[in-house]
Design an enzyme around this catalytic site. Structure first.
Site, short mmCIF file in Angstrom:
data_model
loop_
_atom_site.label_atom_id
_atom_site.label_comp_id
_atom_site.label_asym_id
_atom_site.label_seq_id
_atom_site.Cartn_x
_atom_site.Cartn_y
_atom_site.Cartn_z
N GLN A 1 28.83 -6.93 -0.97
CA GLN A 1 30.02 -6.83 -1.21
C GLN A 1 30.76 -5.39 -0.81
OE1 GLN A 1 28.40 -7.07 -5.60
NE2 GLN A 1 29.94 -5.45 -5.92
N CYS B 1 31.29 -8.86 -6.96
CA CYS B 1 30.09 -9.62 -7.17
C CYS B 1 30.26 -11.02 -7.78
CB CYS B 1 29.21 -9.13 -8.34
SG CYS B 1 29.81 -8.72 -9.86
N HIS C 1 27.56 -7.59 -14.02
CA HIS C 1 27.28 -7.86 -12.65
C HIS C 1 26.79 -9.30 -12.44
CE1 HIS C 1 26.25 -7.04 -8.72
NE2 HIS C 1 25.04 -7.33 -8.57
N ASN D 1 21.14 -10.77 -4.67
CA ASN D 1 21.95 -9.96 -5.12
C ASN D 1 22.94 -9.83 -3.88
OD1 ASN D 1 23.45 -7.98 -6.59
ND2 ASN D 1 21.82 -6.43 -6.60
#
Length: 324
Positions: free
Chosen positions: A127, A133, A271, A291
């Site tokens: 990102q 996110c 997140h 992630n």
């Protein structure tokens, strides 16, 4: 005494020289360029402070005090405060709309799951310094559900969500909510492919094109708040699930490997990541999460989060998946 002092000084000089060399390597690997010498000096001090923190933690891990290790990544020249401000863009909200997932006790779920091995998961994305996110977590779960339905793994456009889902209440690089992303895709009747609408890490004009739709949804399903049991069942039976966590800890910023277990991690989520499986390692139960900070972070972009430890880091607080 004099000889001891000389040896100590020489050792300190050698360590400093080694760290200066490592700093140069760090800058080279991650293409770091700083506008002024003063800025570089500041970044260097932050980096040195993080290196010391990593070394201390890992020495403690060697003595069995931690179940995970830390390491230098492309963000090691940022303070934790800077990192959180730039990278954590999820908004905690009371979700409205969508049904609640109802597990059944009829089907026994497996002890371990990893949807990467089944073709449900695209490559690790990055990102960059944009609080998007939520968009990456949303596309990740939809990519999995689209694969489940069609047998085709299509990488979907996070930039499409960043640019176009403002009417649903998302705020581009200033944060958003995964469920609002799915609402946009449903109302819009699709989301473009990554290839046709590539990521830019900044907000721009909406350029969605019907001809480039890669997937769509007809709504979403929420997981019962704080229920790791329901989350486990959903991950096992449905596929990758969007989850939200507290990623504000320095230990998470610099995580490298092992089962992440930080007792100071809160359930105040900030997140979004993607739960792609779960399992057990050396007796420790974990969630396997993808992630969106690139593959230099963590274990090639992934983290093993503590599982069944009172919803540690809030991983079961705001979980959902799209309906296709």
């Amino acid at each position: 005494m004099f000889r001891f002092v000389v040896v100590t000084v020489l050792a300190a000089v050698a360590v400093t020289a080694d760290l200066n060399k490592e700093w140069d390597i760090f800058k080279s690997i991650y293409n770091k360029e700083y506008p002024t010498k003063a800025d570089e000096a500041n970044r260097h001090m932050v980096w040195l402070n993080n290196v010391k923190y990593i070394q201390t933690h890992n020495l403690e891990a060697d003595r069995g005090l931690h179940s995970y290790r830390l390491g230098i990544n492309e963000y090691a020249d940022l303070t934790t405060e800077e990192f959180v401000k730039q990278m954590n863009g999820l908004r905690m909200t009371n979700t409205t709309g969508g049904s609640t997932f109802q597990p059944t006790s009829v089907v026994e779920i497996p002890a371990e799951v990893d949807w990467r091995a089944k073709g449900y998961v695209t490559e690790v994305k990055n990102q960059l310094r944009c609080g998007s996110c939520w968009a990456f977590s949303a596309t990740g779960s939809l990519e999995g559900q689209h694969f489940r339905k069609t047998g085709r793994l299509v990488s979907l456009s996070e930039q499409n969500l960043v640019d176009c889902s403002w009417d649903q209440g998302n705020n581009g690089c200033d944060g958003g909510v995964v469920q609002r992303a799915y609402r946009y895709i449903m109302v819009n009747q699709g989301i473009d492919t990554e290839a046709s609408y590539p990521y830019e890490a900044r907000e721009g004009l909406c350029r969605f094109t019907t001809a480039n739709i890669g997937a769509t949804d007809v709504g979403y399903m929420n997981i019962d708040k704080d229920s790791e049991a329901d989350l486990q069942y959903a991950v096992a039976m449905v596929g990758p699930v969007s989850v939200a966590i507290d990623a504000s800890r320095r230990t998470f910023h610099l995580y490298k490997s092992g089962v992440y277990d930080d007792p100071f991690c809160s359930t105040t989520i900030n997140h979004a990541v993607l739960a792609v499986g779960y399992g057990t390692s050396d007796g420790l139960e974990y969630w396997l999460a993808k992630n969106s900070w690139g593959d230099s972070w963590g274990d090639n972009g992934y983290v093993k989060m503590s599982r069944n430890k009172d919803n540690q880091c809030g991983i079961a607080t705001q979980a959902c998946f799209p309906l296709v």
